[in-house]
Each structure stands twice: as C-alpha cells, then as structure tokens.
Design an enzyme around this catalytic site. Structure first.
Site, PDB file in Angstrom:
ATOM      1  N   ASP A  52       8.204  39.215 -28.123  1.00  0.00           N
ATOM      2  CA  ASP A  52       7.315  40.325 -28.450  1.00  0.00           C
ATOM      3  C   ASP A  52       7.589  40.874 -29.835  1.00  0.00           C
ATOM      4  O   ASP A  52       8.593  40.553 -30.471  1.00  0.00           O
ATOM      5  CB  ASP A  52       7.485  41.448 -27.419  1.00  0.00           C
ATOM      6  CG  ASP A  52       7.087  41.003 -26.016  1.00  0.00           C
ATOM      7  OD1 ASP A  52       6.239  40.105 -25.900  1.00  0.00           O
ATOM      8  OD2 ASP A  52       7.628  41.570 -25.050  1.00  0.00           O
ATOM      9  N   TYR A 112      19.136  35.392 -23.042  1.00  0.00           N
ATOM     10  CA  TYR A 112      18.803  36.550 -23.863  1.00  0.00           C
ATOM     11  C   TYR A 112      20.005  37.490 -23.915  1.00  0.00           C
ATOM     12  O   TYR A 112      20.752  37.613 -22.944  1.00  0.00           O
ATOM     13  CB  TYR A 112      17.631  37.327 -23.273  1.00  0.00           C
ATOM     14  CG  TYR A 112      16.275  36.703 -23.478  1.00  0.00           C
ATOM     15  CD1 TYR A 112      15.519  36.988 -24.608  1.00  0.00           C
ATOM     16  CD2 TYR A 112      15.728  35.848 -22.532  1.00  0.00           C
ATOM     17  CE1 TYR A 112      14.256  36.437 -24.791  1.00  0.00           C
ATOM     18  CE2 TYR A 112      14.469  35.289 -22.706  1.00  0.00           C
ATOM     19  CZ  TYR A 112      13.740  35.592 -23.838  1.00  0.00           C
ATOM     20  OH  TYR A 112      12.498  35.028 -24.015  1.00  0.00           O
TER      21      TYR A 112
END
Length: 263
Positions: A52, A112
């Site tokens: 994003d 992540y």
C-alpha cells in the site's frame, strides 16, 4: 524470451503503493519506465503482490520477460536498471528463472516486519519509517498478543475489503496461516515480524494495531483471541496501524531445480 526474477527494495513514502495507477506515482510505474528506457519499448512487470501507499520493501520480487536482444549476465541487471531509477527504488538482485516461474503465483509465503518507536521524541531518521508510540505500553503483553496469531485461522476481523472480492465471498476467503510471529526489542525500537502463507488486504497492519491495543490494555488477550479464533461476520480489529512502520522483508519460494542461465 528469458524470464528474469528480480528483488527490489524501496522507500514507500514517495509512492502510492506498488501497483500501477493513472498518474504513474507507484513503484511499479517507476520500474516499468526504467525497463522501457532500457528496452526501447513498453514493458509490463509482474510483482509478487501489492504494497500500500507508504509501505516499504526490502525483498519485493517481480519478474520480466526480457527480449532476446538483452541477454546479459544476471549480475549486470541491477546496475543497468539502477542508473535509470530514483534513489528511493533499488534493484538488489537478479537471476534467470525457470520459464514457469511467476513472481506472484509461485510464491509460497511472505515475511513482513512492523517497526514501532518508543522514543519520547521521534528521530527525524525514523519519520515515515516507524510508528511513533511513546506512551506507556507493555512489550511482554505485545509479545503474548502477537503469538496468538500463529496457526491457521479465519482472519476476517483483520482484513479490509478492496471492493473487487468475488461475490458471494467464498467461505475460505479469509483463511490464512501464520507460521511465525515474533517480537524483538532493540533500544527504543520494537519490531513485530509475521511470516505466513499469504496475507489479506491490510492484514499485517490490523494485526499489529490490535496487538498494540492489547499491550496498552485497551482490549484483553481473551478478547483478541476470540477475534482470531471465533470471528463473527461483523467483527473488525479495533485499530489499524499506519503504513509507516511496515516493510515487506522477503517473499518465499519453493526450491527450484537448476536451470540453464544465459551467460
């Protein structure tokens, strides 16, 4: 046309995410312009997935089918591209891949990392790279909360909808497996690391936000466990952490058989 697998790193702050958009202010757009300048014609690259706006990467993977006129050694590709890229995007590695390799569909999982700064005053070198949370909260409780996410669960409470999901949404759409979830503290920084077979839209930020709410005492560990293990259709995580602290560290692939590489 040889297929080449690339690993890229980028600072997500100047960009509207990974995936190409009108206006060209995405990481994919920047990379495709570099390839087009190198090849002399428009190029489409294929990423392992989206990040994003404001989200960073150290290990984003993408592939390109290069024209036969550009058969150069794999270790020459990063330099050829980086001279055409802004300093906020770097190609870190390149290798020739098997013809069936696909950056997205061949991926077996991702890792992540989410960074939180506990410093009283946020360093300017952490601005946009860490979530600033200087108020009192408990790292031990954060660690216990993060470990609740391991295993296979229905993560509907930790997913946002993009609007392009299949309708009706399949029953297993929100089912994902987190293979590893860890918390590490280094000085004023706390790092949350998640490894899983796949992640839903905003899932890592929603998990990090919920775990932090538990560390602040705003929700109990039992309440968090119920959201993970027995979610209701209307359930949503109580907080979505900002993109600042999120980095895609690595994309995992099954071991590939040896392949002949162009010299």
């Amino acid at each position: 046309m040889p297929r080449i697998r690339f690993t890229a790193a980028y600072d997500g702050r100047p960009y509207l995410g990974w995936q190409s958009q009108p206006g060209g202010r995405t990481v994919q757009d920047v990379l495709e312009r570099a390839f087009s300048a190198l090849f002399g014609s428009p190029v489409r690259i294929h990423g392992s997935g989206r990040t994003d706006a404001g989200v960073h990467a150290l290990g984003q993977v993408f592939h390109v089918d290069a024209p036969d006129t550009h058969r150069i050694p794999a270790d020459k590709w990063p330099t050829a591209l980086n001279t055409r890229l802004p300093h906020t995007v770097r190609v870190m590695h390149a290798e020739y891949a098997a013809p069936g390799f696909h950056a997205r569909f061949s991926a077996a999982g991702k890792t992540y990392r989410y960074s939180i700064s506990r410093a009283r005053i946020l360093s300017p070198f952490d601005a946009g790279l860490a979530w600033h949370r200087p108020l009192a909260w408990n790292v031990e409780t954060l660690e216990r909360a993060v470990r609740l996410f391991t295993g296979t669960h229905d993560f509907r409470a930790f997913a946002a909808l993009r609007g392009n999901e299949p309708r009706p949404i399949p029953e297993d759409h929100f089912r994902r497996t987190i293979t590893q979830a860890e918390v590490e503290q280094k000085g004023d920084h706390v790092f949350i690391t998640f490894t899983g077979t796949g992640f839903l839209y905003k899932m890592v930020r929603l998990m990090a936000g919920a775990a932090h709410e538990a560390a602040r005492g705003k929700i109990t560990l039992d309440e968090l466990a119920r959201l993970i293990n027995s979610p209701r259709p209307q359930d949503k995580s109580p907080f979505c952490a900002p993109p600042d602290g999120l980095t895609l560290m690595q994309v995992h692939y099954p071991a590939e058989p040896p392949e002949n590489r162009p010299e």
